[in-house]
Design an enzyme around this catalytic site. Structure first.
Site, PDB file in Angstrom:
ATOM      1  N   GLU A  25       0.823  -1.203   0.000  1.00  0.00           N
ATOM      2  CA  GLU A  25       0.000   0.000   0.000  1.00  0.00           C
ATOM      3  C   GLU A  25       0.864   1.263   0.000  1.00  0.00           C
ATOM      4  O   GLU A  25       2.067   1.212   0.270  1.00  0.00           O
ATOM      5  CB  GLU A  25      -0.927   0.016   1.216  1.00  0.00           C
ATOM      6  CG  GLU A  25      -0.188   0.125   2.543  1.00  0.00           C
ATOM      7  CD  GLU A  25      -1.088   0.589   3.679  1.00  0.00           C
ATOM      8  OE1 GLU A  25      -1.353   1.792   3.731  1.00  0.00           O
ATOM      9  OE2 GLU A  25      -1.491  -0.247   4.500  1.00  0.00           O
ATOM     10  N   LYS A 160      -5.134  -2.606  14.181  1.00  0.00           N
ATOM     11  CA  LYS A 160      -4.507  -1.563  14.989  1.00  0.00           C
ATOM     12  C   LYS A 160      -5.158  -1.517  16.364  1.00  0.00           C
ATOM     13  O   LYS A 160      -6.371  -1.585  16.497  1.00  0.00           O
ATOM     14  CB  LYS A 160      -4.627  -0.207  14.288  1.00  0.00           C
ATOM     15  CG  LYS A 160      -3.892  -0.144  12.957  1.00  0.00           C
ATOM     16  CD  LYS A 160      -4.022   1.243  12.340  1.00  0.00           C
ATOM     17  CE  LYS A 160      -3.244   1.342  11.034  1.00  0.00           C
ATOM     18  NZ  LYS A 160      -3.915   0.705   9.899  1.00  0.00           N
TER      19      LYS A 160
END
Length: 311
Positions: A25, A160
């Site tokens: 990414e 996360k």
């Protein structure tokens, strides 16, 4: 070929020859780290993938083109532009493409473009998920929806830890996304190896990961696969330390009235500040670790397919 898609010559050649390719990414370059660490890390990640026998394909939107395989100059450009580059999710692609603009791809858009190009393995840092307080804010990352519909294996260090990890796992279960722990039964939480939540399955080798993804594809099952790869022990941060920093960062974010796509960049920057830079070091190491596993898995996947053709 999709007229909006631009695949680099190196990536095209690898795909034609059935060699391993790993998608990367670009949000981590423009929004995840400061310059020049962002560019240095991106190039280290690409080199790591090469070292393990695969071809890297950093994905971004440049001048309205969906790029599968960025040049060093394009990576440098994204790093220097930083947060001036649009953080591009699925909803942003039509406008960015039609207006010839730039975009840094999230997990969602990297999966989309990788699938368009025929790339099936993607290494990232951590995925998005269900945010804390989502029962009132409805803040749920588009990453989870993309995992439910796009046939790409995503290798990450878990979700996360700024998220509600329990609800994130529940959402993935509802969407039928297998969550696999690499050499662990516990969901890693990005900066730390421990979350207190269990994954669906534990697999212990790149060969097993490749075989599971191949079986999913052969059965025609929709969607991707999430592989959670714990940060190396020596770089893992204590769960209590990171959770304290996250709680404080969330309090500051709420006080400042920050919401939407600005949440994650704000929280990551604030956590870095509160941990004295420890979180940035951890971030770099976990991405490199995921790149290694992704390259090994992509190599196993390509070898398996060649063996089947020859058989």
């Amino acid at each position: 070929m999709n007229k909006y898609l631009s695949i680099s010559e190196e990536v095209q050649e690898a795909l034609r020859e059935g060699r391993a390719v790993v998608a990367l990414e670009s949000t981590i370059i423009s929004h995840g780290m400061p310059y020049p660490q962002n560019v240095e890390t991106a190039l280290r990640v690409e080199q790591t993938i090469r070292d393990y026998g695969a071809v890297p394909a950093t994905i971004a939107v440049i001048g309205g083109k969906l790029k599968a395989g960025c040049t060093h100059a394009e990576i440098e450009y994204l790093g220097k532009q930083g947060q001036a580059v649009t953080k591009a999710s699925r909803r942003d692609l039509p406008v960015l493409v039609s207006e010839g603009r730039d975009g840094a791809t999230t997990v969602t858009t990297t999966m989309i473009i990788a699938a368009m190009a025929g790339i099936r393995v993607f290494a990232t840092g951590g995925i998005g998920g269900v945010h804390r307080g989502a029962e009132t804010s409805m803040d749920i990352s588009a990453d989870l929806e993309e995992l439910a519909q796009t046939p790409v294996m995503v290798i990450c260090a878990g979700a996360k830890s700024i998220l509600d990890l329990g609800l994130t796992l529940e959402y993935l279960e509802t969407k039928g996304v297998p969550v696999i722990g690499y050499q662990t039964e516990e969901l890693p939480a990005f900066y730390t190896r421990h979350s207190g939540f269990n994954v669906d399955y534990r697999l212990d080798s790149p060969e097993q990961l490749a075989a599971a993804f191949r079986a999913k594809t052969d059965m025609g099952l929709k969607g991707g696969m999430l592989v959670t790869n714990p940060i190396p022990e020596e770089y893992s941060m204590p769960k209590e330390t990171i959770n304290k920093a996250i709680d404080e960062a969330i309090g500051q974010m709420e006080a400042a009235g920050i919401h939407g796509k600005q949440c994650t960049p704000f929280l990551l920057a604030k956590v870095k500040e509160l941990t004295g830079g420890m979180s940035l070091d951890a971030n770099i190491q976990l991405v490199l670790n995921n790149a290694r596993l992704a390259a090994q898995t992509a190599v196993c996947l390509s070898k398996g397919e060649k063996s089947l053709k020859q058989g």
